[in-house]
Design an enzyme around this catalytic site. Structure first.
Site, PDB file in Angstrom:
ATOM      1  N   CYS A 240      30.599 -15.510  25.111  1.00 25.52           N
ATOM      2  CA  CYS A 240      30.260 -15.093  23.745  1.00 25.52           C
ATOM      3  C   CYS A 240      30.659 -13.631  23.582  1.00 25.52           C
ATOM      4  CB  CYS A 240      28.780 -15.342  23.437  1.00 25.52           C
ATOM      5  SG  CYS A 240      27.621 -14.425  24.467  1.00 25.52           S
TER       6      CYS A 240
ATOM      7  N   ASN B  90      27.231 -11.415  25.730  1.00 27.53           N
ATOM      8  CA  ASN B  90      26.701 -12.034  26.959  1.00 27.53           C
ATOM      9  C   ASN B  90      25.222 -11.714  27.176  1.00 27.53           C
ATOM     10  OD1 ASN B  90      27.182 -11.971  30.564  1.00 27.53           O
ATOM     11  ND2 ASN B  90      26.972 -13.758  29.264  1.00 27.53           N
TER      12      ASN B  90
ATOM     13  N   CYS C  33      22.940 -13.334  24.531  1.00 32.22           N
ATOM     14  CA  CYS C  33      22.240 -14.384  23.760  1.00 32.22           C
ATOM     15  C   CYS C  33      22.829 -15.770  24.025  1.00 32.22           C
ATOM     16  CB  CYS C  33      22.287 -14.094  22.256  1.00 32.22           C
ATOM     17  SG  CYS C  33      21.461 -12.564  21.772  1.00 32.22           S
ATOM     18  N   ARG C  34      23.951 -16.079  23.374  1.00 31.26           N
ATOM     19  CA  ARG C  34      24.448 -17.451  23.348  1.00 31.26           C
ATOM     20  C   ARG C  34      24.984 -17.944  24.689  1.00 31.26           C
ATOM     21  NH1 ARG C  34      28.473 -16.404  18.573  1.00 31.26           N
ATOM     22  NH2 ARG C  34      28.472 -14.402  19.701  1.00 31.26           N
ATOM     23  N   SER C  35      25.900 -17.197  25.301  1.00 32.38           N
ATOM     24  CA  SER C  35      26.505 -17.741  26.528  1.00 32.38           C
ATOM     25  C   SER C  35      25.540 -17.761  27.723  1.00 32.38           C
ATOM     26  CB  SER C  35      27.837 -17.043  26.876  1.00 32.38           C
ATOM     27  OG  SER C  35      27.667 -15.681  27.150  1.00 32.38           O
TER      28      SER C  35
ATOM     29  N   ASP D  36      25.913 -16.487  15.657  1.00 32.34           N
ATOM     30  CA  ASP D  36      25.443 -15.327  16.419  1.00 32.34           C
ATOM     31  C   ASP D  36      24.044 -14.958  15.928  1.00 32.34           C
ATOM     32  OD1 ASP D  36      24.965 -12.890  17.528  1.00 32.34           O
ATOM     33  OD2 ASP D  36      26.937 -12.064  17.061  1.00 32.34           O
TER      34      ASP D  36
HETATM   35  P1  4NP Z   1      25.813 -12.819  21.934  1.00 32.73           P
HETATM   36  O1  4NP Z   1      25.072 -11.965  20.792  1.00 32.73           O
HETATM   37  O2  4NP Z   1      27.313 -12.626  21.712  1.00 32.73           O
HETATM   38  O3  4NP Z   1      25.389 -14.212  21.668  1.00 32.73           O
HETATM   39  O4  4NP Z   1      25.347 -12.265  23.260  1.00 32.73           O
HETATM   40  C1  4NP Z   1      25.354 -10.619  20.534  1.00 32.73           C
HETATM   41  C2  4NP Z   1      24.813  -9.651  21.346  1.00 32.73           C
HETATM   42  C3  4NP Z   1      25.062  -8.307  21.078  1.00 32.73           C
HETATM   43  C4  4NP Z   1      25.844  -7.957  19.996  1.00 32.73           C
HETATM   44  C5  4NP Z   1      26.394  -8.932  19.185  1.00 32.73           C
HETATM   45  C6  4NP Z   1      26.144 -10.264  19.451  1.00 32.73           C
HETATM   46  N1  4NP Z   1      26.060  -6.571  19.699  1.00 32.73           N
HETATM   47  O5  4NP Z   1      26.709  -6.293  18.677  1.00 32.73           O
HETATM   48  O6  4NP Z   1      25.630  -5.712  20.475  1.00 32.73           O
END
Ligand code: 4NP
Length: 175
Positions: free
Chosen positions: A18, A21, A23-25, A136
């Site tokens: 994702c 790294n 939340c989703r992945s 997201d």
């Molecule tokens: P992820 O979510 O891609 O599912 O881990 C996010 C985590 C952090 C950010 C964006 C999305 N960020 O902008 O810091």
């Protein structure tokens, strides 16, 4: 999805990707690992996750994602965020990305166009897709995390079924 050339003792290396790294992945990694464990296939897989961005490298999973995962009996306690590396193209047999930005960012690093066949949108395996990305949840409300769990859970089930079929894996049914 095509199985990469394997002899039956090789482990199948899976990477979920994702943006951050956190939340989703990490959730996809943990949920998929649990399904693999229940199918008695732990010795056939290596399962990791990473992010295309570097902002959270070295951090644990997002606390909201951890809380949601825990509610469904999945632990993200051990997770440490890492960034996707070019060397991952060789390291992993299948790379499942959470959205089209991740797809673009991963393929951007494939400068010689060699690894496109390993990279897929995770939700291509969603049995009831309404779109092709895992939303997201980072900037959204709590409901977003439950929605991510539901998408990841049903998609990971189908993904494992497809891999069992492609690689002809002996497994425990309906666990
Ligand atoms: P992820 O979510 O891609 O599912 O881990 C996010 C985590 C952090 C950010 C964006 C999305 N960020 O902008 O810091």
């Amino acid at each position: 999805m095509k199985s990469t050339s394997h002899n039956s003792k090789d482990k199948i290396h899976i990477l979920f990707v994702c943006l951050g790294n956190i939340c989703r992945s990490p959730l996809a990694e943990a949920v998929f690992k649990e399904k693999v464990r229940r199918a008695n296939l732990e010795d056939r897989f290596v399962i990791h996750s990473s992010g295309t961005g570097n902002w959270h490298v070295g951090e644990g999973a997002d606390r909201r994602m951890q809380a949601t995962a825990k509610k469904y009996g999945v632990s993200l306690d051990e997770h440490v965020a890492r960034q996707f590396q070019r060397s991952d193209f060789e390291q992993y047999d299948h790379i499942f990305v959470m959205d089209k930005d991740n797809l673009h960012d991963v393929l951007f690093l494939d400068t010689e166009d060699r690894y496109g066949n390993k990279v897929m949108l995770f939700r291509e395996f969603d049995p009831t897709p309404d779109c092709y990305h895992v939303p997201d949840p980072y900037y959204g409300g709590e409901r977003g995390f439950d929605e991510v769990y539901e998408i990841v859970d049903r998609t990971a089930t189908k993904l494992l079924e497809r891999l069992i079929e492609e690689y002809d894996l002996d497994h425990i049914e309906n666990v």
